[in-house]
Each structure stands twice: as C-alpha cells, then as structure tokens.
Design a protein around this motif. Structure first.
Motif, PDB file in Angstrom:
ATOM      1  N   SER A 117     -15.405  20.164 -13.691  1.00 24.80           N
ATOM      2  CA  SER A 117     -16.268  21.026 -12.878  1.00 24.80           C
ATOM      3  C   SER A 117     -15.899  21.027 -11.392  1.00 24.80           C
ATOM      4  O   SER A 117     -15.893  22.080 -10.754  1.00 24.80           O
ATOM      5  CB  SER A 117     -17.733  20.617 -13.066  1.00 24.80           C
ATOM      6  N   GLN A 135     -12.451  22.857 -10.885  1.00 30.16           N
ATOM      7  CA  GLN A 135     -12.620  24.318 -11.001  1.00 30.16           C
ATOM      8  C   GLN A 135     -13.326  24.878  -9.772  1.00 30.16           C
ATOM      9  O   GLN A 135     -12.962  25.939  -9.259  1.00 30.16           O
ATOM     10  CB  GLN A 135     -13.433  24.660 -12.255  1.00 30.16           C
ATOM     11  N   SER A 136     -14.354  24.172  -9.310  1.00 33.09           N
ATOM     12  CA  SER A 136     -15.110  24.639  -8.140  1.00 33.09           C
ATOM     13  C   SER A 136     -14.215  24.708  -6.909  1.00 33.09           C
ATOM     14  O   SER A 136     -14.281  25.673  -6.135  1.00 33.09           O
ATOM     15  CB  SER A 136     -16.302  23.714  -7.876  1.00 33.09           C
ATOM     16  N   GLU A 151     -11.935  27.732  -7.134  1.00 31.56           N
ATOM     17  CA  GLU A 151     -12.581  29.026  -6.933  1.00 31.56           C
ATOM     18  C   GLU A 151     -13.289  29.138  -5.588  1.00 31.56           C
ATOM     19  O   GLU A 151     -13.774  30.197  -5.209  1.00 31.56           O
ATOM     20  CB  GLU A 151     -13.554  29.301  -8.088  1.00 31.56           C
ATOM     21  N   VAL A 172     -18.925  26.048  -9.512  1.00 29.70           N
ATOM     22  CA  VAL A 172     -18.981  26.668 -10.838  1.00 29.70           C
ATOM     23  C   VAL A 172     -19.484  25.634 -11.846  1.00 29.70           C
ATOM     24  O   VAL A 172     -19.365  24.430 -11.628  1.00 29.70           O
ATOM     25  CB  VAL A 172     -17.601  27.207 -11.299  1.00 29.70           C
ATOM     26  N   THR A 173     -20.038  26.135 -12.923  1.00 29.52           N
ATOM     27  CA  THR A 173     -20.503  25.267 -14.011  1.00 29.52           C
ATOM     28  C   THR A 173     -19.540  25.425 -15.179  1.00 29.52           C
ATOM     29  O   THR A 173     -19.238  26.548 -15.578  1.00 29.52           O
ATOM     30  CB  THR A 173     -21.926  25.671 -14.442  1.00 29.52           C
ATOM     31  N   THR A 193     -21.867  20.614 -13.495  1.00 32.50           N
ATOM     32  CA  THR A 193     -21.985  21.298 -12.198  1.00 32.50           C
ATOM     33  C   THR A 193     -21.955  20.268 -11.082  1.00 32.50           C
ATOM     34  O   THR A 193     -22.786  19.353 -11.060  1.00 32.50           O
ATOM     35  CB  THR A 193     -23.336  22.063 -12.106  1.00 32.50           C
TER      36      THR A 193
END
Length: 406
Positions: free
Chosen positions: A212, A215-216, A219, A223-224, A239
């Motif tokens: 998580s 990915q966050s 981006e 994000v979850t 999250t």
C-alpha cells in the motif's frame, strides 16, 4: 508544514517517558549476513523488546501522554497484534481499561498475550481494516479514547526512539532498512535519523501481497490495495496513514517489496544462522537484503530493523518444514515394490546405507493402479542436501527400485 509533525524534541520526550519501560534493545553485527550481502550488516533486535515488538514504544508514549480524563474514559485500539500488547501493557501500568479490536485470524499467541495484560479483546473480521472499523464504532458508542497504531504523531515519536538508539550505537551507519505497514515505524525512525544525520538513507520494505505505501508513493496520493493474507501479518495494512504517508514522502528514500516465499526463507535463515526467532514483518528488511531488492548497499554500513518476534509456533513449524523440503534436507519418496519378504528391508537398508534417515514410512496395497503382488511405499526421509538426494535416488534406481521424488 509536514516536518513539524514529529520533531526531534517530541522523540526525546518520548525517550524520557520510556525510560525503565521499554528496553534499549541490542544492535548486533551479523557476520553471516554481512558475507552474504557484501556490506556490514547490523540488526536492531526489537524482537527482544518487552511484549516482543517495537510497538510498545509508541503505544506507551501515547497512553502516557493522555490526560487523566482521557484515560478514565477507557482506551480503545485496533491492531494486527503487536500494538495491542503495547497498549494493553501501558493501560495496565496506568490502571485504565483497554479494549483492543483485532482481526479474527490474528495469531493466537498475540491474542493470548494481549489478554494476559488484562485488556478486553474483540475479534472482528479477517483483516486489520475490519478491526479498525470495529474500534471506531466502539469509540463512538462508548466514548473511549482511541489509540491509533500508526497515524498519530505521539505514537510515531515513540517509534522514533529506535532511530536515536541506532545512530548512538552505529553513528556511521549509511542505511537503515525498516518494515512498512501503516508507516508509523518508518515515519518515526526516519524523522529521528534524518534530524541527527541528514545524509542517511532510509529504505522501507513491504510485503508484495499488500504494497500500500509503495503504490501510494508511486501514484503521489494515498491508495488502498486489496486485502491479502501474508506471513507478515504485522504489516498487512491496506491503506497507509494520512500523516505517515506525508512523512514517508518527505523522509524515506525508497520502498521495496518482498514476496511471501522470500519472507519464509528469511525467517528460517534468521532462525538457523542468527539464532533468533523473528515474525514475518520483522524478517522483511533482511529478506530485501538477501534477495537484492535494494541497490547501492555494497561496502556500506547497513542497519536492518528486526521489528518483532511474535510468531506463532505453528507457523514456525510450517516454515521450517517448507524450508527443509526446498533445500533438499527433507524429501518424500514414492516407490512401487514387489510384495514379498525382505523387499522392504532391502529398500530401507539401501536408504540408511547412504546415511539418509527415514522419518516415516507408509505402505499401501489397496491403490487402484497397483497390480496384484505389488505394494506402494511412501517414505519421508531426512537428507543432507541436493547432491545427497541425487546419489540416494541413483542408488535406488541402480538396485531396481524406480523411486519418484515428490
């Protein structure tokens, strides 16, 4: 500004609160890891912390910082297991009631330990997110004071005390590698370490099953990720925290991931070579090093944070068995032999002549595809590695036993 969220003064204040409560855990140099990874490796052994994990630091700091009124309302927390024990122990020391929400599949050892400190445990759902939602409901319904496991500056400051300890003991460390779930540990450690030594690299490690934070960061916003089972239950967070994400963006140099099998192999490696029991999350930094997930470590001084040791004994058993099979130190052999006297003793004799040890043996005449006059024999055998297995297999074939290794 984000950087004022957790200051060096807050971390030092946490350190004073934790005196006599949390241990300043050992930092140990590992020769076997240093040789394997081509750099100087130190392990910060938070698996030896009271309650078996670093979480005591942040949880205790939070409970200690509450007002008498807040404590009198009772405390509620959500946890995959380790924060639970920290909050329960702190609540016990301060004489206040604690209710902890945990996923229903949390390791039994973590549930029992939490109960042993006198907290009430509510099991809810399959994942951390379910436990968190339950804790929020209880807070609303009963008016409890909420102790978040990571998204709280006071909790992060408590975890940050580890960063101070690392740089006091290894002031010339180049890199600190930290497991990442919600991000409280790495945010606190990074805030402390970069305040003391701005040039230090901070690397986070997540399980590839729930990346998580990684990915966050990619981006540029939180994000979850879908909930997945992981050996690293302590960092299986879908999250990241709002505050922790902001701090990770600011202080952390990189977040990498490791697979479930890499985590399992590392737990076994640490058990066998470093003589220490580590839970899945705690093994992640070492797993990242062993599997070359981080560039630029050659010749550097690297501290891997072993965050906790609360692993289920049943899980250790499975990981050891799996590891033995993978490294050819335990094999399962199938062979069909003639059903007459001495054949079985000849087979077992050949196996023991190669210095292999038979752990168990089954034979079965009733299988559909076996001709009359033959019997199916399955053996579980302890061996000394791939070469040994190949020699054993060849010996059996040479003597007319067409064995199949499973």
């Amino acid at each position: 500004m984000a950087h004022a969220m957790v200051t060096l003064d807050m971390i030092k204040e946490a350190r004073n609160r934790l005196k006599g409560v949390a241990q300043e855990t050992a930092i140990m140099q590992s020769t076997s890891l240093s040789q394997r990874c081509g750099c100087e490796v130190y392990l910060k052994m938070e698996n030896f912390q009271r309650t078996g994990s670093f979480k005591l630091r942040g949880a205790y700091n939070k409970v200690a910082s509450l007002t008498d009124e807040e404590r009198a309302l009772g405390i509620v927390a959500s946890s995959a297991g380790n924060h639970a024990q920290g909050v329960a122990l702190a609540a016990k020391e301060y004489g206040c009631k604690a209710t902890i929400c945990m996923p229903s599949n949390a390791p039994l050892s973590k549930v029992e330990a939490t109960l042993s400190y006198g907290a009430d445990v509510v099991l809810s759902g399959d994942f951390y997110a379910d436990a968190y939602n339950e804790a929020c409901c209880l807070q609303e319904k009963k008016g409890y004071t909420f102790c978040h496991p990571f998204d709280d500056p006071v909790v992060m400051a408590g975890q940050g005390t580890i960063g101070l300890e690392i740089l006091e003991e290894v002031p010339d460390a180049d890199v600190i590698i930290v497991p990442v779930g919600g991000g409280g540990l790495i945010a606190g450690v990074a805030a402390a370490a970069k305040a003391v030594k701005p040039s230090i690299r901070i690397i986070g490690v997540q399980t590839a099953n729930m990346p998580s934070m990684q990915q966050s960061l990619k981006e540029g916003h939180i994000v979850t990720v879908p909930a997945n089972k992981s050996l690293a239950d302590g960092i299986a967070v879908g999250t990241p925290g709002t505050l922790t994400f902001e701090m990770v963006q600011q202080y952390v140099d990189e977040v990498v991931t490791v697979t479930e099998s890499e985590i399992a192999e590392t737990i076994l490696f640490l058990l066998e070579r470093v003589k220490t029991a580590v839970e899945g999350a705690g093994a992640c930094p070492v797993a990242a090093m062993i599997n070359d997930k981080i560039d630029g470590l050659a010749g550097k001084k690297v501290v891997a944070l072993v965050s906790g040791g609360n692993i289920d004994v049943n899980m250790i058993d499975r990981i050891i068995n799996n590891g033995l099979v993978k490294s050819w130190r335990r094999i399962y052999l199938d062979v069909i032999v003639q059903d007459r006297p001495h054949v079985l003793s000849t087979l077992t004799g050949l196996i023991s002549d190669t210095n292999a040890n038979i752990l168990s043996i089954w034979h079965d005449r009733s299988q559909r595809d076996i001709e009359v006059g033959y019997v199916h024999v399955s053996l579980e055998i302890e061996t000394m590695g791939e070469k040994h297995v190949k020699n054993l297999h060849q010996t059996l074939i040479d003597h007319g036993f067409p064995a199949v290794i499973k």
